[in-house]
Write a protein that holds these residues in place. Structure first.
Motif, PDB file in Angstrom:
ATOM      1  N   ARG A  55       0.852  -1.187   0.000  1.00 26.27           N
ATOM      2  CA  ARG A  55       0.000   0.000   0.000  1.00 26.27           C
ATOM      3  C   ARG A  55       0.894   1.246   0.000  1.00 26.27           C
ATOM      4  O   ARG A  55       1.781   1.376   0.831  1.00 26.27           O
ATOM      5  CB  ARG A  55      -0.898   0.002   1.233  1.00 26.27           C
ATOM      6  CG  ARG A  55      -1.897  -1.118   1.251  1.00 26.27           C
ATOM      7  CD  ARG A  55      -2.723  -1.058   2.536  1.00 26.27           C
ATOM      8  NE  ARG A  55      -3.593  -2.192   2.619  1.00 26.27           N
ATOM      9  CZ  ARG A  55      -3.297  -3.329   3.264  1.00 26.27           C
ATOM     10  NH1 ARG A  55      -2.142  -3.461   3.886  1.00 26.27           N
ATOM     11  NH2 ARG A  55      -4.145  -4.326   3.288  1.00 26.27           N
ATOM     12  N   HIS A 107      -9.659   4.550   7.676  1.00 25.80           N
ATOM     13  CA  HIS A 107      -9.762   3.419   8.593  1.00 25.80           C
ATOM     14  C   HIS A 107      -8.379   3.144   9.178  1.00 25.80           C
ATOM     15  O   HIS A 107      -7.403   3.761   8.789  1.00 25.80           O
ATOM     16  CB  HIS A 107     -10.314   2.177   7.871  1.00 25.80           C
ATOM     17  CG  HIS A 107      -9.502   1.765   6.689  1.00 25.80           C
ATOM     18  ND1 HIS A 107      -9.691   2.299   5.424  1.00 25.80           N
ATOM     19  CD2 HIS A 107      -8.465   0.901   6.569  1.00 25.80           C
ATOM     20  CE1 HIS A 107      -8.820   1.755   4.587  1.00 25.80           C
ATOM     21  NE2 HIS A 107      -8.060   0.903   5.258  1.00 25.80           N
ATOM     22  N   LEU A 109      -5.498   0.090  10.381  1.00 24.69           N
ATOM     23  CA  LEU A 109      -5.083  -1.307  10.239  1.00 24.69           C
ATOM     24  C   LEU A 109      -4.335  -1.685  11.507  1.00 24.69           C
ATOM     25  O   LEU A 109      -3.320  -1.082  11.847  1.00 24.69           O
ATOM     26  CB  LEU A 109      -4.189  -1.506   9.018  1.00 24.69           C
ATOM     27  CG  LEU A 109      -3.616  -2.914   8.833  1.00 24.69           C
ATOM     28  CD1 LEU A 109      -4.713  -3.973   8.729  1.00 24.69           C
ATOM     29  CD2 LEU A 109      -2.716  -2.981   7.621  1.00 24.69           C
ATOM     30  N   ARG A 111      -2.170  -4.385  13.630  1.00 26.57           N
ATOM     31  CA  ARG A 111      -1.217  -5.466  13.383  1.00 26.57           C
ATOM     32  C   ARG A 111      -0.784  -6.070  14.711  1.00 26.57           C
ATOM     33  O   ARG A 111      -0.651  -5.361  15.705  1.00 26.57           O
ATOM     34  CB  ARG A 111       0.028  -4.943  12.676  1.00 26.57           C
ATOM     35  CG  ARG A 111      -0.200  -4.438  11.294  1.00 26.57           C
ATOM     36  CD  ARG A 111       1.077  -3.748  10.781  1.00 26.57           C
ATOM     37  NE  ARG A 111       0.876  -3.198   9.487  1.00 26.57           N
ATOM     38  CZ  ARG A 111       1.034  -3.868   8.346  1.00 26.57           C
ATOM     39  NH1 ARG A 111       1.422  -5.108   8.367  1.00 26.57           N
ATOM     40  NH2 ARG A 111       0.811  -3.296   7.195  1.00 26.57           N
ATOM     41  N   PRO A 116      -0.918  -8.282   9.671  1.00 32.42           N
ATOM     42  CA  PRO A 116      -2.238  -7.641   9.699  1.00 32.42           C
ATOM     43  C   PRO A 116      -3.220  -8.474  10.524  1.00 32.42           C
ATOM     44  O   PRO A 116      -3.290  -9.691  10.384  1.00 32.42           O
ATOM     45  CB  PRO A 116      -2.660  -7.615   8.233  1.00 32.42           C
ATOM     46  CG  PRO A 116      -1.391  -7.746   7.460  1.00 32.42           C
ATOM     47  CD  PRO A 116      -0.472  -8.573   8.308  1.00 32.42           C
ATOM     48  N   SER A 118      -6.596  -6.760  11.759  1.00 33.80           N
ATOM     49  CA  SER A 118      -7.966  -6.320  11.504  1.00 33.80           C
ATOM     50  C   SER A 118      -7.994  -4.889  10.967  1.00 33.80           C
ATOM     51  O   SER A 118      -7.202  -4.048  11.396  1.00 33.80           O
ATOM     52  CB  SER A 118      -8.765  -6.381  12.807  1.00 33.80           C
ATOM     53  OG  SER A 118     -10.098  -6.017  12.592  1.00 33.80           O
ATOM     54  N   PHE A 119      -8.927  -4.617  10.036  1.00 33.75           N
ATOM     55  CA  PHE A 119      -9.220  -3.250   9.623  1.00 33.75           C
ATOM     56  C   PHE A 119     -10.259  -2.723  10.590  1.00 33.75           C
ATOM     57  O   PHE A 119     -11.263  -3.389  10.841  1.00 33.75           O
ATOM     58  CB  PHE A 119      -9.768  -3.192   8.191  1.00 33.75           C
ATOM     59  CG  PHE A 119      -8.698  -3.255   7.152  1.00 33.75           C
ATOM     60  CD1 PHE A 119      -7.933  -2.138   6.866  1.00 33.75           C
ATOM     61  CD2 PHE A 119      -8.450  -4.421   6.466  1.00 33.75           C
ATOM     62  CE1 PHE A 119      -6.935  -2.179   5.911  1.00 33.75           C
ATOM     63  CE2 PHE A 119      -7.454  -4.487   5.506  1.00 33.75           C
ATOM     64  CZ  PHE A 119      -6.696  -3.357   5.231  1.00 33.75           C
ATOM     65  N   HIS A 144      -5.112   4.768   7.554  1.00 29.64           N
ATOM     66  CA  HIS A 144      -5.187   4.689   6.097  1.00 29.64           C
ATOM     67  C   HIS A 144      -6.282   5.622   5.596  1.00 29.64           C
ATOM     68  O   HIS A 144      -7.301   5.821   6.258  1.00 29.64           O
ATOM     69  CB  HIS A 144      -5.562   3.262   5.660  1.00 29.64           C
ATOM     70  CG  HIS A 144      -4.497   2.255   5.914  1.00 29.64           C
ATOM     71  ND1 HIS A 144      -3.864   1.579   4.899  1.00 29.64           N
ATOM     72  CD2 HIS A 144      -3.936   1.806   7.056  1.00 29.64           C
ATOM     73  CE1 HIS A 144      -2.974   0.753   5.404  1.00 29.64           C
ATOM     74  NE2 HIS A 144      -3.002   0.868   6.718  1.00 29.64           N
ATOM     75  N   ASP A 148      -7.092   3.415   0.563  1.00 32.64           N
ATOM     76  CA  ASP A 148      -6.195   2.415   1.141  1.00 32.64           C
ATOM     77  C   ASP A 148      -4.728   2.818   1.094  1.00 32.64           C
ATOM     78  O   ASP A 148      -3.857   1.996   1.332  1.00 32.64           O
ATOM     79  CB  ASP A 148      -6.402   1.027   0.535  1.00 32.64           C
ATOM     80  CG  ASP A 148      -6.151  -0.071   1.562  1.00 32.64           C
ATOM     81  OD1 ASP A 148      -6.254   0.205   2.779  1.00 32.64           O
ATOM     82  OD2 ASP A 148      -5.832  -1.197   1.157  1.00 32.64           O
TER      83      ASP A 148
END
Length: 189
Positions: A55, A107, A109, A111, A116, A118-119, A144, A148
Motif C-alpha cells: 500500500r 480506517h 489497520l 497489526r 495484519p 484487523s481493519f 489509512h 487504502d
C-alpha cells in the motif's frame, strides 16, 4: 409505428447521447489513475514507498496530519485484550465509503507482531487471547485513507505501537498454598 417502438428508439438515442457525453468529459476525470491503481487526489502526494502489503504512503504536512494513540488493557470478562484508539484530526469512515482520499478520513489497520490483524472502522477492538501466546508482543496501528493509501509524514506512516506481555497462567489450587500470588494476565505500554 407502435408506442413501444418509439419508446425504444428514444431510449436508444438517450443512451447514445449519454455515452457520447461521458466520453467527451471522461478524459482527465477522477477515473484517471496513477502508477499502481491509486486514484489521484487533492490530498497530499502519493509516494512510491509502500508498506509491507504494497500500500502506497500518502505524504501530508505535519500540521495537517491525523494522529493516533493505542491503549491495550486485559479484558476482565473474557480471555483477551481490549484495544482503544484515540485519534485526533481523524474520522473513521463507515464500511462502503468511497475510494477517494479525503483529509483526515479513513480506517485503521491493526497489526500483531507485524502481521495484519484487523481493519478498524471505529476506535475499539477485542483481540482474542488465543491469538496472543505467552511472551511479549507488539500491537501496532496505522491510519489509512479510504483509497487504502497509508497516511504519512516525512515518509513515515502515521501510527502508534504498544507492547503486551502474556505471562504464565496463575497457580493452581495446590500450588497456591505454597507459592505467592502472581498476575496471570500481562502488561501493556
Amino acid at each position: 409505428m407502435s408506442w413501444t417502438r418509439v419508446f425504444l428508439s428514444a431510449l436508444a438515442a438517450c443512451a447514445l447521447f449519454g455515452a457520447l457525453l461521458v466520453g467527451a468529459t471522461g478524459c482527465g476525470s477522477d477515473e484517471a489513475r496513477e502508477g499502481d491503481g491509486v486514484k489521484p487526489s487533492p490530498v497530499g502526494k502519493v509516494l512510491e514507498d509502500t508498506d509491507e502489503e504494497g500500500r502506497h504512503y500518502r505524504e501530508i504536512e505535519k500540521k495537517d496530519a491525523p494522529k493516533v494513540a493505542i491503549e491495550i488493557q486485559p479484558d476482565a470478562d473474557s480471555d483477551g485484550w481490549d484495544v482503544r484508539l484515540t485519534v485526533h484530526d481523524f474520522r473513521f469512515s463507515p464500511a462502503g465509503a468511497g475510494k477517494t482520499a479525503e483529509p483526515g478520513r479513513g480506517h485503521a489497520l491493526l497489526r500483531l507482531d507485524g502481521r495484519p490483524l484487523s481493519f478498524l472502522r471505529g476506535p475499539t477492538h477485542h483481540i482474542a487471547g488465543s491469538l496472543v501466546p505467552r511472551g511479549t508482543h507488539q500491537v501496532s496501528v496505522r491510519l489509512h485513507a479510504d483509497d487504502d493509501t497509508v497516511w504519512a509524514v516525512d515518509g513515515e506512516p502515521v501510527g502508534s505501537t504498544a507492547d503486551i506481555t502474556v505471562s504464565d497462567p496463575g497457580p493452581t489450587d495446590t500450588e497456591s498454598a505454597s507459592a505467592p500470588a502472581t498476575s496471570d494476565r500481562g502488561t501493556h505500554k
